[in-house]
Design a protein around this motif. Structure first.
Motif, PDB file in Angstrom:
ATOM      1  N   ASN A   1       0.817  -1.211   0.000  1.00  0.00           N
ATOM      2  CA  ASN A   1       0.000   0.000   0.000  1.00  0.00           C
ATOM      3  C   ASN A   1       0.851   1.262   0.000  1.00  0.00           C
ATOM      4  OD1 ASN A   1      -2.429  -1.366  -0.046  1.00  0.00           O
ATOM      5  ND2 ASN A   1      -2.597  -1.470   2.185  1.00  0.00           N
ATOM      6  N   ILE A   2       1.917   1.283   0.800  1.00  0.00           N
ATOM      7  CA  ILE A   2       2.703   2.514   0.882  1.00  0.00           C
ATOM      8  C   ILE A   2       3.502   2.752  -0.406  1.00  0.00           C
ATOM      9  CG2 ILE A   2       4.869   1.647   1.926  1.00  0.00           C
ATOM     10  CD1 ILE A   2       4.607   4.149   3.826  1.00  0.00           C
ATOM     11  N   LEU A   3       3.934   1.678  -1.076  1.00  0.00           N
ATOM     12  CA  LEU A   3       4.625   1.855  -2.358  1.00  0.00           C
ATOM     13  C   LEU A   3       3.664   2.377  -3.422  1.00  0.00           C
ATOM     14  CD1 LEU A   3       6.945  -1.295  -2.597  1.00  0.00           C
ATOM     15  CD2 LEU A   3       7.527   1.003  -1.812  1.00  0.00           C
ATOM     16  N   LYS A   4       2.442   1.864  -3.412  1.00  0.00           N
ATOM     17  CA  LYS A   4       1.446   2.319  -4.391  1.00  0.00           C
ATOM     18  C   LYS A   4       1.038   3.768  -4.131  1.00  0.00           C
ATOM     19  CE  LYS A   4      -0.596  -2.260  -5.106  1.00  0.00           C
ATOM     20  NZ  LYS A   4      -1.766  -3.125  -4.787  1.00  0.00           N
ATOM     21  N   LYS A   5       0.867   4.102  -2.856  1.00  0.00           N
ATOM     22  CA  LYS A   5       0.390   5.437  -2.498  1.00  0.00           C
ATOM     23  C   LYS A   5       1.468   6.495  -2.650  1.00  0.00           C
ATOM     24  CE  LYS A   5      -1.386   8.069   1.453  1.00  0.00           C
ATOM     25  NZ  LYS A   5      -1.740   8.020   2.899  1.00  0.00           N
ATOM     26  N   GLU A   6       2.657   6.226  -2.126  1.00  0.00           N
ATOM     27  CA  GLU A   6       3.696   7.252  -2.053  1.00  0.00           C
ATOM     28  C   GLU A   6       4.618   7.280  -3.263  1.00  0.00           C
ATOM     29  OE1 GLU A   6       3.600   9.491   0.106  1.00  0.00           O
ATOM     30  OE2 GLU A   6       2.291   8.642   1.643  1.00  0.00           O
TER      31      GLU A   6
ATOM     32  N   LEU B   1       9.031  -8.531  -2.115  1.00  0.00           N
ATOM     33  CA  LEU B   1       7.759  -9.013  -2.665  1.00  0.00           C
ATOM     34  C   LEU B   1       6.867  -7.838  -3.065  1.00  0.00           C
ATOM     35  CD1 LEU B   1       6.917 -11.947  -0.201  1.00  0.00           C
ATOM     36  CD2 LEU B   1       7.489 -12.151  -2.631  1.00  0.00           C
ATOM     37  N   ALA B   2       6.854  -6.803  -2.238  1.00  0.00           N
ATOM     38  CA  ALA B   2       6.033  -5.627  -2.543  1.00  0.00           C
ATOM     39  C   ALA B   2       6.540  -4.915  -3.797  1.00  0.00           C
ATOM     40  CB  ALA B   2       6.034  -4.672  -1.353  1.00  0.00           C
ATOM     41  N   LEU B   3       7.856  -4.853  -3.969  1.00  0.00           N
ATOM     42  CA  LEU B   3       8.408  -4.245  -5.179  1.00  0.00           C
ATOM     43  C   LEU B   3       8.036  -5.046  -6.416  1.00  0.00           C
ATOM     44  CD1 LEU B   3      11.941  -3.228  -3.845  1.00  0.00           C
ATOM     45  CD2 LEU B   3      10.147  -1.659  -4.620  1.00  0.00           C
ATOM     46  N   GLU B   4       8.002  -6.361  -6.287  1.00  0.00           N
ATOM     47  CA  GLU B   4       7.568  -7.209  -7.400  1.00  0.00           C
ATOM     48  C   GLU B   4       6.087  -6.986  -7.704  1.00  0.00           C
ATOM     49  OE1 GLU B   4       8.581 -11.246  -6.415  1.00  0.00           O
ATOM     50  OE2 GLU B   4      10.346 -11.168  -7.704  1.00  0.00           O
ATOM     51  N   ASN B   5       5.277  -6.909  -6.637  1.00  0.00           N
ATOM     52  CA  ASN B   5       3.825  -6.765  -6.805  1.00  0.00           C
ATOM     53  C   ASN B   5       3.466  -5.433  -7.451  1.00  0.00           C
ATOM     54  OD1 ASN B   5       3.501  -9.233  -5.547  1.00  0.00           O
ATOM     55  ND2 ASN B   5       2.940  -8.365  -3.558  1.00  0.00           N
ATOM     56  N   THR B   6       4.117  -4.365  -7.009  1.00  0.00           N
ATOM     57  CA  THR B   6       3.754  -3.018  -7.466  1.00  0.00           C
ATOM     58  C   THR B   6       4.491  -2.595  -8.727  1.00  0.00           C
ATOM     59  OG1 THR B   6       5.439  -2.018  -6.033  1.00  0.00           O
ATOM     60  CG2 THR B   6       3.226  -2.297  -5.104  1.00  0.00           C
ATOM     61  N   ARG B   7       5.591  -3.295  -9.029  1.00  0.00           N
ATOM     62  CA  ARG B   7       6.422  -2.936 -10.181  1.00  0.00           C
ATOM     63  C   ARG B   7       6.809  -1.458 -10.157  1.00  0.00           C
ATOM     64  NH1 ARG B   7       3.685  -6.377 -15.194  1.00  0.00           N
ATOM     65  NH2 ARG B   7       3.821  -8.430 -14.170  1.00  0.00           N
ATOM     66  N   LEU B   8       7.151  -1.003  -8.974  1.00  0.00           N
ATOM     67  CA  LEU B   8       7.540   0.393  -8.782  1.00  0.00           C
ATOM     68  C   LEU B   8       8.813   0.707  -9.555  1.00  0.00           C
ATOM     69  CD1 LEU B   8       7.032   3.039  -7.079  1.00  0.00           C
ATOM     70  CD2 LEU B   8       8.665   2.093  -5.441  1.00  0.00           C
TER      71      LEU B   8
END
Length: 264
Positions: free
Chosen positions: A46-51, A88-95
Motif C-alpha cells: 500500500n505505501i509503495l502504491k500510495k507514495e 515481494l512488494a516491489l515485485e507486486n507493485t512494479r515500482l
C-alpha cells in the motif's frame, strides 16, 4: 524532487538522518514496526502504491551487538521479514525505483561473529534482486555520537554505567581494534550518496582499550569523575590515547551529551 522512503525510522542513525533531511528540506516518509503492522506485505504494498518513492533507504536491522549470545534465539526468516516483504512488494507493485540504499556495516564481510554474518546475509538478499546500478550498499564503520541509547553497543553501555558510578569489567585485548565514525560525518556521507555525490568516509581506527581510556580521561578532566574500569582484572587508567584532534573533539562532544542527558 526525489521522494524518500525510510525503513527502520526509529533507529539511532535513521532518527538522526530524518533531522538532517528536514534541515535540507527533503521529502521523506518514515516507517517503523509501530506504524507498519510490523512491515507486513500488505502495508508495504500500500505505501509503495500510495507514495511512489523514488529512493528507499533501509536502516532496518533488528539487533546490533558484538555478543553472539544476543542472537542465540533469533529466527532468520523473522529477522529478515522486512527485507523479504519489501522485495515481494516491489515485485507486486512494479515500482519504478531509482535506487535502494542499504545501510550496512564495514564488518559485514569479516564473518567474525553473528552480527557480521547476518549483515552480509541482509546484503545478499538485495544483491540477488537488484542490478548493480539500482542498489547501493553503504558499509559504515561503528557510528557514535549524541543520541545513541542502545543497550547493546559499547559506548552508550560505558556512559550509562559510568554515570551510575558502577565498576565496569572488560576483557579487551590490545589487538581488539575497530573503526569509528562520528554521527555528523555518517549523516553527511549518506546524504552525499543519496544525491550521487562523492563523500569522504571520515573514520578513525582505535583499539577498544584506547577508546575507553580516552573517554575516561575526558570524564576525569572535564567533569571530575574518575570512572571505575577494569580490563582483564586489572585497573584501566584514564589517558588520552588519540593524537587525532578532530576525533578527540568528537569524543568530547559525545561525552558531554551523555553527561548532560544521563545526569538529569
Amino acid at each position: 524532487m526525489k521522494k524518500i522512503l525510510i525503513l527502520g525510522g526509529r533507529s539511532f542513525l535513521a532518527s538522526q538522518f530524518k533531522k538532517y533531511l528536514n534541515k535540507n528540506n527533503e521529502k521523506f516518509i518514515s516507517v517503523d514496526e509501530t506504524v507498519s503492522n510490523n512491515y507486513s506485505l500488505s502495508f508495504l504494498d500500500n505505501i509503495l502504491k500510495k507514495e511512489k518513492p523514488s529512493v528507499i533507504l533501509d536502516f532496518k536491522f533488528p539487533l546490533v551487538s558484538s555478543n553472539d549470545k544476543d542472537y542465540k534465539h533469533i529466527d532468520e526468516d523473522s529477522f529478515f521479514r522486512t527485507q523479504k516483504n519489501l522485495l515481494l512488494a516491489l515485485e507486486n507493485t512494479r515500482l519504478n525505483l531509482d535506487k535502494l540504499i542499504l545501510i550496512s556495516s564495514s564488518k559485514a564481510q569479516n564473518g567474525k561473529n553473528f552480527y557480521s554474518t547476518l549483515k552480509r546475509k541482509q546484503e545478499m538478499l538485495y544483491e540477488t534482486f537488484f542490478d548493480n546500478d539500482d542498489l547501493k550498499i553503504l558499509r559504515l564503520d561503528s557510528v557514535f555520537g549524541p543520541g545513541d541509547l542502545s543497550n547493546t553497543r559499547l559506548i552508550p553501555f560505558y556512559f550509562r554505567n559510568v554515570i551510575d558510578n558502577k565498576t565496569l569489567n572488560f576483557n579487551f585485548e590490545p589487538n581488539d581494534i575497530s573503526r569509528f565514525i562520528f554521527i555528523d560525518d555518517a549523516l553527511n556521507y549518506i546524504y552525499k550518496e543519496l544525491n550521487n555525490k562523492t563523500a569522504k568516509n571520515m573514520t578513525t581506527e582505535i583499539s577498544f582499550i584506547d577508546l575507553i581510556q580516552t573517554f575516561s580521561f575526558i570524564f576525569e578532566k572535564n567533569y571530575n569523575i574518575v570512572p571505575k574500569i577494569m580490563n582483564n582484572n586489572e585497573k584501566l587508567g584514564s589517558l588520552n590515547m588519540t593524537k587525532d584532534h578532530y576525533f578527540y573533539k568528537n569524543l568530547e562532544k559525545t561525552a558531554s551529551w551523555y553527561f548532560d542527558f544521563l545526569s538529569n
